[in-house]
Design a protein around this motif. Structure first.
Motif, PDB file in Angstrom:
ATOM      1  N   LEU A   1       0.872  -1.176   0.000  1.00  0.00           N
ATOM      2  CA  LEU A   1       0.000   0.000   0.000  1.00  0.00           C
ATOM      3  C   LEU A   1       0.901   1.215   0.000  1.00  0.00           C
ATOM      4  N   SER A   2       0.599   2.186  -0.814  1.00  0.00           N
ATOM      5  CA  SER A   2       1.355   3.427  -0.707  1.00  0.00           C
ATOM      6  C   SER A   2       0.669   4.279   0.349  1.00  0.00           C
ATOM      7  N   PHE A   3       1.444   5.086   1.040  1.00  0.00           N
ATOM      8  CA  PHE A   3       0.926   5.829   2.167  1.00  0.00           C
ATOM      9  C   PHE A   3       0.210   7.091   1.715  1.00  0.00           C
ATOM     10  N   TYR A   4      -0.944   7.329   2.284  1.00  0.00           N
ATOM     11  CA  TYR A   4      -1.714   8.554   2.095  1.00  0.00           C
ATOM     12  C   TYR A   4      -2.002   8.844   0.630  1.00  0.00           C
ATOM     13  N   ASN A   5      -2.670   7.928   0.009  1.00  0.00           N
ATOM     14  CA  ASN A   5      -3.205   8.191  -1.317  1.00  0.00           C
ATOM     15  C   ASN A   5      -4.656   7.739  -1.321  1.00  0.00           C
ATOM     16  N   PHE A   6      -5.353   7.964  -2.417  1.00  0.00           N
ATOM     17  CA  PHE A   6      -6.775   7.653  -2.444  1.00  0.00           C
ATOM     18  C   PHE A   6      -7.038   6.172  -2.239  1.00  0.00           C
ATOM     19  N   ALA A   7      -6.197   5.306  -2.797  1.00  0.00           N
ATOM     20  CA  ALA A   7      -6.390   3.861  -2.628  1.00  0.00           C
ATOM     21  C   ALA A   7      -6.229   3.466  -1.165  1.00  0.00           C
ATOM     22  N   THR A   8      -5.261   4.047  -0.490  1.00  0.00           N
ATOM     23  CA  THR A   8      -5.053   3.737   0.920  1.00  0.00           C
ATOM     24  C   THR A   8      -6.217   4.262   1.751  1.00  0.00           C
ATOM     25  N   GLN A   9      -6.652   5.492   1.495  1.00  0.00           N
ATOM     26  CA  GLN A   9      -7.794   6.036   2.237  1.00  0.00           C
ATOM     27  C   GLN A   9      -9.045   5.204   1.976  1.00  0.00           C
ATOM     28  N   GLU A  10      -9.233   4.739   0.738  1.00  0.00           N
ATOM     29  CA  GLU A  10     -10.373   3.884   0.428  1.00  0.00           C
ATOM     30  C   GLU A  10     -10.269   2.560   1.190  1.00  0.00           C
ATOM     31  N   TYR A  11      -9.064   1.996   1.252  1.00  0.00           N
ATOM     32  CA  TYR A  11      -8.852   0.774   2.036  1.00  0.00           C
ATOM     33  C   TYR A  11      -9.246   1.017   3.493  1.00  0.00           C
ATOM     34  N   PHE A  12      -8.789   2.130   4.065  1.00  0.00           N
ATOM     35  CA  PHE A  12      -9.119   2.434   5.453  1.00  0.00           C
ATOM     36  C   PHE A  12     -10.631   2.562   5.644  1.00  0.00           C
ATOM     37  N   ARG A  13     -11.300   3.262   4.740  1.00  0.00           N
ATOM     38  CA  ARG A  13     -12.753   3.430   4.868  1.00  0.00           C
ATOM     39  C   ARG A  13     -13.481   2.101   4.745  1.00  0.00           C
ATOM     40  N   LYS A  14     -13.013   1.243   3.840  1.00  0.00           N
ATOM     41  CA  LYS A  14     -13.696  -0.037   3.591  1.00  0.00           C
ATOM     42  C   LYS A  14     -13.449  -1.055   4.695  1.00  0.00           C
ATOM     43  N   TYR A  15     -12.186  -1.225   5.123  1.00  0.00           N
ATOM     44  CA  TYR A  15     -11.841  -2.305   6.047  1.00  0.00           C
ATOM     45  C   TYR A  15     -11.721  -1.867   7.501  1.00  0.00           C
ATOM     46  N   GLN A  16     -11.626  -0.570   7.749  1.00  0.00           N
ATOM     47  CA  GLN A  16     -11.613  -0.017   9.098  1.00  0.00           C
ATOM     48  C   GLN A  16     -10.590  -0.691  10.028  1.00  0.00           C
TER      49      GLN A  16
END
Length: 105
Positions: free
Chosen positions: A25-40
């Motif tokens: 995962l790259s840090f602080y990008n949209f894919a990472t933020q989406e991962y955080f929102r989805k998997y919490q």
């Protein structure tokens, strides 16, 4: 799941540990933020309140998107680990102890 260290955001000066899948995962990008929102994933944020390179306002997206976030704002600057490493180590230890299940032997 593994404990991953991200230091790509600002070279080796910035350290972030996240319990995440083994895929990169790259840090602080949209894919990472989406991962955080989805998997919490449970997330620990330890930030230096006197960091003028990455001000504390940078924590707001995480606090907004994550349900289980523990946040500590330390009286440090950009090099928080060097300035208050013992306090950060204690936060990491307590955070992991409160959220990880012991592995039966």
């Amino acid at each position: 799941m593994v404990l991953r260290r991200f230091s790509s955001w600002c070279g080796s000066a910035f350290n972030c540990f996240v319990i995440a899948p083994q895929k990169p995962l790259s840090f602080y990008n949209f894919a990472t933020q989406e991962y955080f929102r989805k998997y919490q994933p449970p997330t620990l944020i330890v930030w230096g309140k006197n960091d003028h390179i990455f001000p504390a306002e940078g924590t707001y997206p995480y606090q907004r998107d994550l349900n289980d976030v523990e946040f500590h704002l330390l009286d440090t600057g950009h090099f928080a680990l060097e300035e208050d490493g013992d306090a950060i180590a204690n936060h990491i230890t307590q955070f992991l102890a409160s959220r990880l299940q012991p592995i039966p032997v």
